[in-house]
Write an enzyme that holds these catalytic residues in place. Structure first.
Site, PDB file in Angstrom:
ATOM      1  N   ASP A   1       0.872  -1.177   0.000  1.00 14.11           N
ATOM      2  CA  ASP A   1       0.000   0.000   0.000  1.00 14.11           C
ATOM      3  C   ASP A   1       0.908   1.225   0.000  1.00 14.11           C
ATOM      4  O   ASP A   1       2.023   1.144  -0.505  1.00 14.11           O
ATOM      5  CB  ASP A   1      -0.955  -0.030   1.197  1.00 14.11           C
ATOM      6  CG  ASP A   1      -2.266   0.695   0.923  1.00 14.11           C
ATOM      7  OD1 ASP A   1      -2.216   1.862   0.500  1.00 14.11           O
ATOM      8  OD2 ASP A   1      -3.349   0.106   1.138  1.00 14.11           O
TER       9      ASP A   1
ATOM     10  N   HIS B   1       1.514   1.833  -3.272  1.00 12.50           N
ATOM     11  CA  HIS B   1       0.489   2.583  -3.985  1.00 12.50           C
ATOM     12  C   HIS B   1       0.959   3.995  -4.269  1.00 12.50           C
ATOM     13  O   HIS B   1       0.649   4.569  -5.309  1.00 12.50           O
ATOM     14  CB  HIS B   1      -0.817   2.611  -3.178  1.00 12.50           C
ATOM     15  CG  HIS B   1      -1.557   1.318  -3.231  1.00 12.50           C
ATOM     16  ND1 HIS B   1      -2.768   1.122  -2.612  1.00 12.50           N
ATOM     17  CD2 HIS B   1      -1.264   0.136  -3.838  1.00 12.50           C
ATOM     18  CE1 HIS B   1      -3.190  -0.108  -2.832  1.00 12.50           C
ATOM     19  NE2 HIS B   1      -2.297  -0.728  -3.563  1.00 12.50           N
TER      20      HIS B   1
END
Length: 550
Positions: free
Chosen positions: A292, A326
């Protein structure tokens, strides 16, 4: 007797002045107070610890407790393979992992208990973090060893993230699969939790006991240090976290130096570091490869975040590498308490979905301001190299296969306390070799993104600039080597836009398109327009007077 873990306190202004030329600014930030510890060392083997990789040790916690009770010092975890349940930090303790030490957290969920906490910016119930502390002072986790969070026993995995062989091996190894057969869960309880909307939110009238039936779904973070002062994380590797990895929460005077965080690329919510409502700190020399966001700035979500009213502020972040993530450096989307006075320099992002990512949404509120970024190098970015997005919840910046890539239609709404704001952000000296879009700015009709400066950048991407609902945006000495050159520069419903000395791929089909009846005062200056096949395209409601050329 005490000895400092650093030769001197870190004075942020002095540190930053050595590494940045951002607008000629030297930040006048507070001194970061670094913890100090007694020389006394407590070895966990004195409490009966066994390094066989099988025995569940209580010795590490016993040593931490005894050390703190005696006035503090260093708790030494020597070389070896140590298994433990969750650990709670104590005042004045430096938990030090020697080279070759591997601390394996138990994969038995019964070894962890549910607590009231905050997660994703709201009051929540979660399993207590593997390393936890609250209302502490003078604490550290240091050394050259490794913490492993046994995250695979907690996390769901999407079939689309694995090869066919990996998926078969995972399913054959146990756990359960959802009805669509596209997501694996480690237990039926974890699957049940996934079917409940906002399952982890603590609502009025609820208590911890109300969440026991979905305990497996409420994954713990690797490390949470809440409402604490003088924190040092140095040298250690944190890997395989069940959820967020490093989560300082409402804390101050934070130093994170030469830390490595490793999580699978498919690991959901496995952010490397989330600084939430924290103040005064430095992050430097770290390496992050996660599933993430990499470096993430947060300050609470929506009404709860605004009520808390604690911005993340006064941080220097430098000399750090982010691989899979991300986003490389991210603010939001839970930024309702605001973020300010952040200085980011000398960072490298390789293979992240997005490079520099600023995200919010209606309902968040909060002000993000005074952000200075310098010397950022990026490679193989999947989505945008640089993105400012107030419409974050409407569309993921990296669409999944089959999803439309067209921007959503944004209708104006009344201003209120939930309207977010981005303003006064300076970015200088950036390179990116490979991205979907070089620069994307997407504000709201009722609240444009304001006062953004990007200077001295070379961005190689499919698309160049997309600027929607923005005000006072300035690009200077920016090269947009876009392969999809119709147009290189697209401006929608924005005003006071200055594009100065822009370079682009010769032979571009269209250099610039301006659309929207609110477009106003756009300048394209010091730019060779002759290299494009077509110079300008205007929307139906756009007058030629909107654009100044020279």
């Amino acid at each position: 007797m005490k000895t400092s873990l650093s030769s001197a306190l870190l004075v942020l202004g002095g540190c930053f002045a050595l590494t940045t030329a951002s607008a000629g600014t030297t930040p006048n930030l507070p001194t970061v107070k670094v913890p100090e510890f007694r020389k006394d060392t407590v070895n966990i083997t004195k409490f009966g610890a066994i390094p066989d990789g099988l025995t569940k040790n209580t010795a590490i916690q016993q040593a931490i407790d005894a050390c703190s009770k005696a006035g503090g010092g260093v708790v030494l975890v020597p070389r070896g393979h140590w298994v433990t349940a969750g650990l709670e930090m104590r005042n004045n303790v430096n938990l030090h992992l020697a080279k070759g030490a591997l601390v394996q957290f138990s994969d038995q969920h019964a070894d962890y208990h549910l607590i009231k906490t905050s997660w994703e910016g709201v009051d929540a119930v979660r399993n207590q973090a593997l390393i936890y502390g609250e209302n502490l002072e003078n604490i550290a986790v240091t050394g050259q060893g490794v913490f492993d969070g046994a995250g695979a026993t907690w996390r769901a995995v999407k079939k689309s993230k694995l090869t066919e062989t990996q998926w078969k091996r995972l399913v054959d190894g146990g756990g359960v699969v959802n009805d669509k057969k596209d997501t694996w869960y480690p237990s039926a309880q974890a699957l049940k939790g996934s079917t409940i909307t906002e399952a982890f939110y603590l609502k009025p009238g609820q208590d911890v006991k109300d969440f026991e039936n979905i305990k497996d779904f409420l994954r713990p973070d690797m490390l949470v240090l809440a409402k604490s002062k003088r924190i040092l994380l140095e040298g250690v590797t944190f890997q395989n976290s069940p959820a967020w990895s490093l989560h300082p929460l409402m804390s101050e005077d934070i130093t994170v130096r030469n830390v490595t965080v490793l999580n699978p690329e498919y690991g959901q919510n496995t952010d490397a570091i989330d600084l939430e409502s924290c103040k005064n700190g430095i992050i430097e020399g770290c390496s992050f490869d996660v599933g993430d966001d990499g470096i993430c700035i947060k300050s609470g979500r929506d009404e709860q975040g605004r009520k808390r009213g604690m911005p993340t502020e006064n941080f220097i972040i430098r000399d750090t590498k982010v691989y899979h993530a991300h986003g490389g450096f991210v603010i939001g989307s839970e930024m309702s308490g605001g973020a300010r006075n952040l200085y980011v320099s000398n960072c490298t992002f390789m293979g992240t979905d997005v490079g520099l990512r600023f995200k919010a949404a209606r309902g968040r509120g909060g002000v993000v301001e005074n952000i200075f970024i310098d010397n950022i190098d990026m490679k193989d970015i999947v989505g945008q190299a640089i993105i400012f997005d107030m419409y974050y919840m409407a569309k993921d910046p990296v669409p999944l296969a089959g999803e439309s890539t067209a921007p959503p239609v944004i209708k104006p709404e009344p201003l209120n306390e939930g309207t977010p704001q981005f303003r006064h952000i300076e970015i200088k000296n950036v390179t990116c070799n490979g991205a979907e879009t070089g620069i994307m700015v997407r504000g709201l009709p009722e609240m444009p993104i304001k006062d953004i400066s990007i200077e001295n950048a070379v961005l190689q991407s499919k698309k160049g600039l997309l600027c929607i609902e923005a005000e006072n945006i300035r690009l200077k000495n920016v090269t947009l080597l876009s392969t999809e050159t119709k147009p290189v520069l697209e401006v929608q419903n924005s005003k006071d836009i200055t594009l100065d000395n822009i370079h682009y791929t010769p032979g571009a089909e269209l250099l610039m398109r301006i659309t929207g009846d609110r477009a106003k005062n756009i300048k394209l200056v010091n730019t060779d327009r002759s290299k494009a096949k077509k110079e300008l395209e205007l929307g139906d409601k756009v007058s030629k007077k909107v654009l100044s050329l020279r």
